[in-house]
Design a protein around this motif. Structure first.
Motif, PDB file in Angstrom:
ATOM      1  N   SER A  58      69.933   1.730  23.483  1.00 38.42           N
ATOM      2  CA  SER A  58      71.115   2.597  23.419  1.00 38.42           C
ATOM      3  C   SER A  58      70.757   3.868  22.656  1.00 38.42           C
ATOM      4  O   SER A  58      69.727   3.923  21.973  1.00 38.42           O
ATOM      5  CB  SER A  58      72.272   1.893  22.692  1.00 38.42           C
ATOM      6  N   CYS A  59      71.637   4.842  22.746  1.00 40.00           N
ATOM      7  CA  CYS A  59      71.484   6.043  21.925  1.00 40.00           C
ATOM      8  C   CYS A  59      71.754   5.671  20.472  1.00 40.00           C
ATOM      9  O   CYS A  59      71.149   6.218  19.556  1.00 40.00           O
ATOM     10  CB  CYS A  59      72.454   7.121  22.410  1.00 40.00           C
ATOM     11  N   THR A  60      72.675   4.727  20.280  1.00 41.91           N
ATOM     12  CA  THR A  60      72.966   4.222  18.935  1.00 41.91           C
ATOM     13  C   THR A  60      71.668   3.746  18.278  1.00 41.91           C
ATOM     14  O   THR A  60      71.377   4.096  17.129  1.00 41.91           O
ATOM     15  CB  THR A  60      73.981   3.067  19.029  1.00 41.91           C
ATOM     16  N   ALA A  61      70.884   2.958  19.010  1.00 41.15           N
ATOM     17  CA  ALA A  61      69.613   2.443  18.488  1.00 41.15           C
ATOM     18  C   ALA A  61      68.649   3.586  18.184  1.00 41.15           C
ATOM     19  O   ALA A  61      67.938   3.558  17.168  1.00 41.15           O
ATOM     20  CB  ALA A  61      68.987   1.478  19.492  1.00 41.15           C
ATOM     21  N   GLU A 155      68.916  15.676  16.619  1.00 46.87           N
ATOM     22  CA  GLU A 155      69.880  16.123  17.633  1.00 46.87           C
ATOM     23  C   GLU A 155      70.517  14.909  18.298  1.00 46.87           C
ATOM     24  O   GLU A 155      69.808  14.083  18.874  1.00 46.87           O
ATOM     25  CB  GLU A 155      69.176  16.926  18.723  1.00 46.87           C
ATOM     26  N   ASP A 156      71.837  14.808  18.213  1.00 51.48           N
ATOM     27  CA  ASP A 156      72.529  13.801  19.003  1.00 51.48           C
ATOM     28  C   ASP A 156      72.729  14.426  20.387  1.00 51.48           C
ATOM     29  O   ASP A 156      73.678  15.168  20.615  1.00 51.48           O
ATOM     30  CB  ASP A 156      73.855  13.408  18.360  1.00 51.48           C
ATOM     31  N   ALA A 157      71.760  14.135  21.269  1.00 54.65           N
ATOM     32  CA  ALA A 157      71.776  14.695  22.620  1.00 54.65           C
ATOM     33  C   ALA A 157      72.231  13.620  23.615  1.00 54.65           C
ATOM     34  O   ALA A 157      71.836  13.636  24.778  1.00 54.65           O
ATOM     35  CB  ALA A 157      70.395  15.231  22.979  1.00 54.65           C
ATOM     36  N   ALA A 158      73.081  12.711  23.136  1.00 54.11           N
ATOM     37  CA  ALA A 158      73.574  11.603  23.973  1.00 54.11           C
ATOM     38  C   ALA A 158      74.127  12.107  25.306  1.00 54.11           C
ATOM     39  O   ALA A 158      73.899  11.504  26.349  1.00 54.11           O
ATOM     40  CB  ALA A 158      74.660  10.819  23.231  1.00 54.11           C
ATOM     41  N   GLN A 159      74.826  13.247  25.241  1.00 59.23           N
ATOM     42  CA  GLN A 159      75.500  13.759  26.443  1.00 59.23           C
ATOM     43  C   GLN A 159      74.701  14.861  27.128  1.00 59.23           C
ATOM     44  O   GLN A 159      75.180  15.454  28.092  1.00 59.23           O
ATOM     45  CB  GLN A 159      76.873  14.338  26.037  1.00 59.23           C
ATOM     46  N   ALA A 160      73.498  15.115  26.658  1.00 57.77           N
ATOM     47  CA  ALA A 160      72.872  16.407  26.985  1.00 57.77           C
ATOM     48  C   ALA A 160      71.557  16.328  27.749  1.00 57.77           C
ATOM     49  O   ALA A 160      70.794  17.295  27.758  1.00 57.77           O
ATOM     50  CB  ALA A 160      72.679  17.194  25.693  1.00 57.77           C
ATOM     51  N   ILE A 179      69.028  10.274  23.100  1.00 54.46           N
ATOM     52  CA  ILE A 179      69.616  10.407  24.445  1.00 54.46           C
ATOM     53  C   ILE A 179      70.330   9.101  24.781  1.00 54.46           C
ATOM     54  O   ILE A 179      69.876   8.032  24.357  1.00 54.46           O
ATOM     55  CB  ILE A 179      68.499  10.622  25.498  1.00 54.46           C
ATOM     56  N   SER A 180      71.395   9.168  25.564  1.00 55.21           N
ATOM     57  CA  SER A 180      72.087   7.944  25.993  1.00 55.21           C
ATOM     58  C   SER A 180      72.054   7.791  27.512  1.00 55.21           C
ATOM     59  O   SER A 180      72.219   8.770  28.239  1.00 55.21           O
ATOM     60  CB  SER A 180      73.554   7.976  25.545  1.00 55.21           C
ATOM     61  N   PHE A 181      71.860   6.533  27.950  1.00 55.20           N
ATOM     62  CA  PHE A 181      71.978   6.195  29.375  1.00 55.20           C
ATOM     63  C   PHE A 181      73.113   5.197  29.582  1.00 55.20           C
ATOM     64  O   PHE A 181      73.075   4.379  30.491  1.00 55.20           O
ATOM     65  CB  PHE A 181      70.639   5.631  29.895  1.00 55.20           C
ATOM     66  N   THR A 184      78.704   5.686  31.021  1.00 50.66           N
ATOM     67  CA  THR A 184      79.594   6.851  31.070  1.00 50.66           C
ATOM     68  C   THR A 184      78.830   8.175  31.019  1.00 50.66           C
ATOM     69  O   THR A 184      79.436   9.235  31.083  1.00 50.66           O
ATOM     70  CB  THR A 184      80.563   6.833  29.875  1.00 50.66           C
ATOM     71  N   LYS A 185      77.515   8.118  30.885  1.00 52.66           N
ATOM     72  CA  LYS A 185      76.750   9.361  30.809  1.00 52.66           C
ATOM     73  C   LYS A 185      76.265   9.768  32.211  1.00 52.66           C
ATOM     74  O   LYS A 185      76.589   9.117  33.186  1.00 52.66           O
ATOM     75  CB  LYS A 185      75.565   9.176  29.841  1.00 52.66           C
ATOM     76  N   ASN A 186      75.452  10.819  32.301  1.00 52.08           N
ATOM     77  CA  ASN A 186      75.042  11.314  33.626  1.00 52.08           C
ATOM     78  C   ASN A 186      74.057  10.374  34.323  1.00 52.08           C
ATOM     79  O   ASN A 186      74.221  10.035  35.485  1.00 52.08           O
ATOM     80  CB  ASN A 186      74.376  12.687  33.502  1.00 52.08           C
TER      81      ASN A 186
HETATM   82  C1  LIG Z   1      77.680   8.108  24.073  1.00 53.40           C
HETATM   83  C2  LIG Z   1      77.387   8.711  22.764  1.00 53.40           C
HETATM   84  C3  LIG Z   1      76.677   8.022  21.773  1.00 53.40           C
HETATM   85  C4  LIG Z   1      76.299   6.572  21.901  1.00 53.40           C
HETATM   86  O1  LIG Z   1      75.519   6.275  22.998  1.00 53.40           O
HETATM   87  P1  LIG Z   1      75.168   4.743  23.335  1.00 53.40           P
HETATM   88  O2  LIG Z   1      74.050   4.832  24.302  1.00 53.40           O
HETATM   89  O3  LIG Z   1      76.412   4.143  23.920  1.00 53.40           O
HETATM   90  O4  LIG Z   1      74.780   4.063  22.061  1.00 53.40           O
HETATM   91  C5  LIG Z   1      76.352   8.688  20.606  1.00 53.40           C
HETATM   92  N1  LIG Z   1      76.724   9.965  20.406  1.00 53.40           N
HETATM   93  C6  LIG Z   1      77.441  10.657  21.311  1.00 53.40           C
HETATM   94  C7  LIG Z   1      77.798  12.078  21.043  1.00 53.40           C
HETATM   95  C8  LIG Z   1      77.800  10.047  22.512  1.00 53.40           C
HETATM   96  O5  LIG Z   1      78.514  10.740  23.410  1.00 53.40           O
END
Ligand SMILES: *Cc1c(COP(=O)(O)O)cnc(C)c1O
Length: 382
Positions: A58-61, A155-160, A179-181, A184-186
């Motif tokens: 996860s992006c959390t991880a 950088e929290d690039a979860a959405q980017a 980065i997040s996959f 709900t992401k792209n």
């Molecule tokens: C989705 C998101 C996360 C968490 O991503 P996961 O992959 O679900 O852990 C963190 N920061 C932002 C800004 C997000 O949009």
């Protein structure tokens, strides 16, 4: 309740399911760090021009790994927006860090870079810019402040994923990018993420933390003759089924983001008259500074009451629209673990007025039109 038009819908674009079968039947490798994991990491390194990518579950991880790599410890302060997802803060709180929340800019909804300097204390250790909606933060300014004060930038690039800032991919500018996959992401793999490691000095330790605190990766490369416990760490790797699915989506990432951008533009064009009439406010992106990835489309109403009524009206029309973020500084855990630096007027005002519209890869033009029509009807009646 089921909706005629959901907010989000997971999708496949090609041979994701075939690849999963391959992982089991051909490669006979379902744990982490196998064939597909390595291909996903290579893809990220090549396409984002990043030094090293490690796939995570996860992006959390990925954010938690970054917090460990920055040696965040009790009482360290981490500057971040309050307008973000909980993981941005949790990753640091888990190490004993204190999130210090800074206001957002009313135009980009990103951390206001002019408010960072005054929030820095002798305990400040890191800055965490969040690229909301794939819209870049002011990275030149943020990197300069970090350099002056010796701070880490995560950088929290979860959405980017694949969004850019002055020609560089988001997540590759700070010390780390997450980065997040998530579905709900792209680009999706159900749950999934990646840590981008941009500084040479972190690379060896990152692999160890990723592999549960062992030097197993060095062992597999033949650099040590047995592997053992050498540092703190945890299980941050995804299994190969996740990576097998993800690889197909990464390879078609331009196509996926391209369709999302089309949907974004349809919304933008169709809703412009309502914005011109002063009834709503639309997202502000500056194409001279960055190119966004069509991650999410939002509008702002004038009042919180209007927002509630609009969401209810859309729900009654079978359309699932949602609000975004209860600001962290006003949440129970945010009050307990973090603090604010001065008032956060934009965070408070915008978080009460923002509506996210449905946007997913398989959304049809007709569905976009239905959402737009329902919004127009709402404002016509008012
Ligand atoms: C989705 C998101 C996360 C968490 O991503 P996961 O992959 O679900 O852990 C963190 N920061 C932002 C800004 C997000 O949009």
């Amino acid at each position: 309740m089921t909706f005629k038009i959901p907010f989000n819908k997971p999708f496949i674009v090609g041979k994701e399911l075939f690849n999963i079968a391959q992982a089991v039947l051909t490669n006979a490798h379902l744990a982490g760090d196998g064939h597909y994991t390595r291909l996903c990491q290579k893809w990220l390194e090549n396409h984002l021009a990043c030094r090293k990518a490690l796939l995570t579950h996860s992006c959390t991880a990925a954010l938690e790994m970054a917090a460990i790599l920055c040696d965040i410890s009790h009482g360290d302060e981490i500057l971040m927006p309050s307008y973000t997802f909980v993981s941005t803060a949790n990753a640091f709180v888990l190490r004993g860090g204190v999130p210090v929340f800074i206001d957002i800019r009313p135009d980009t909804l990103n951390m206001d870079e002019t408010k960072i300097d005054t929030a820095i204390t002798s305990r400040t250790k890191a800055i965490v810019p969040v690229h909301y909606a794939g819209n870049p933060c002011a990275m030149d300014e943020i990197m300069e402040i970090a350099k002056q004060h010796g701070l880490f930038v995560i950088e929290d690039a979860a959405q980017a994923l694949l969004s850019t800032y002055k020609g560089r991919y988001l997540g590759t500018i700070g010390d780390f990018g997450a980065i997040s996959f998530h579905e709900t992401k792209n680009i999706i793999s159900g749950e999934g993420g990646a840590l981008l490691i941009n500084g040479e000095r972190f690379m060896e330790r990152a692999e160890i933390i990723w592999e549960k605190g062992t030097n197993r990766k060095q062992f597999f490369r033949g650099e040590v003759d047995k592997y053992t416990w050498v540092d703190i760490g945890s299980s941050f790797l995804p299994g190969e089924m996740t990576a097998a699915f993800l690889l197909v989506q990464l390879e078609l990432a331009q196509q996926i983001n391209g369709r999302r951008k089309e949907i974004f533009q349809r919304y933008e064009t169709a809703l412009q008259p309502l914005a011109n009439a002063g009834k709503i406010q639309l997202p502000a992106f500056n194409p001279k500074i960055g190119i966004h990835n069509g991650h999410l489309f939002y509008l702002l109403t004038h009042t919180p009451e209007d927002r509630s009524r609009l969401i209810k009206h859309l729900k009654d029309s079978g359309i699932y629209a949602i609000f975004h973020y209860i600001p962290l500084h006003s949440s129970p855990a945010g009050k307990k673990f973090g603090r604010i630096d001065g008032p956060l007027p934009h965070t408070e005002s915008i978080s009460e007025r923002l509506v996210r519209l449905p946007l997913f890869y398989e959304m049809t033009d007709a569905e976009v039109e239905s959402v737009v029509n329902a919004i127009e009807l709402f404002f016509k009646k008012r």
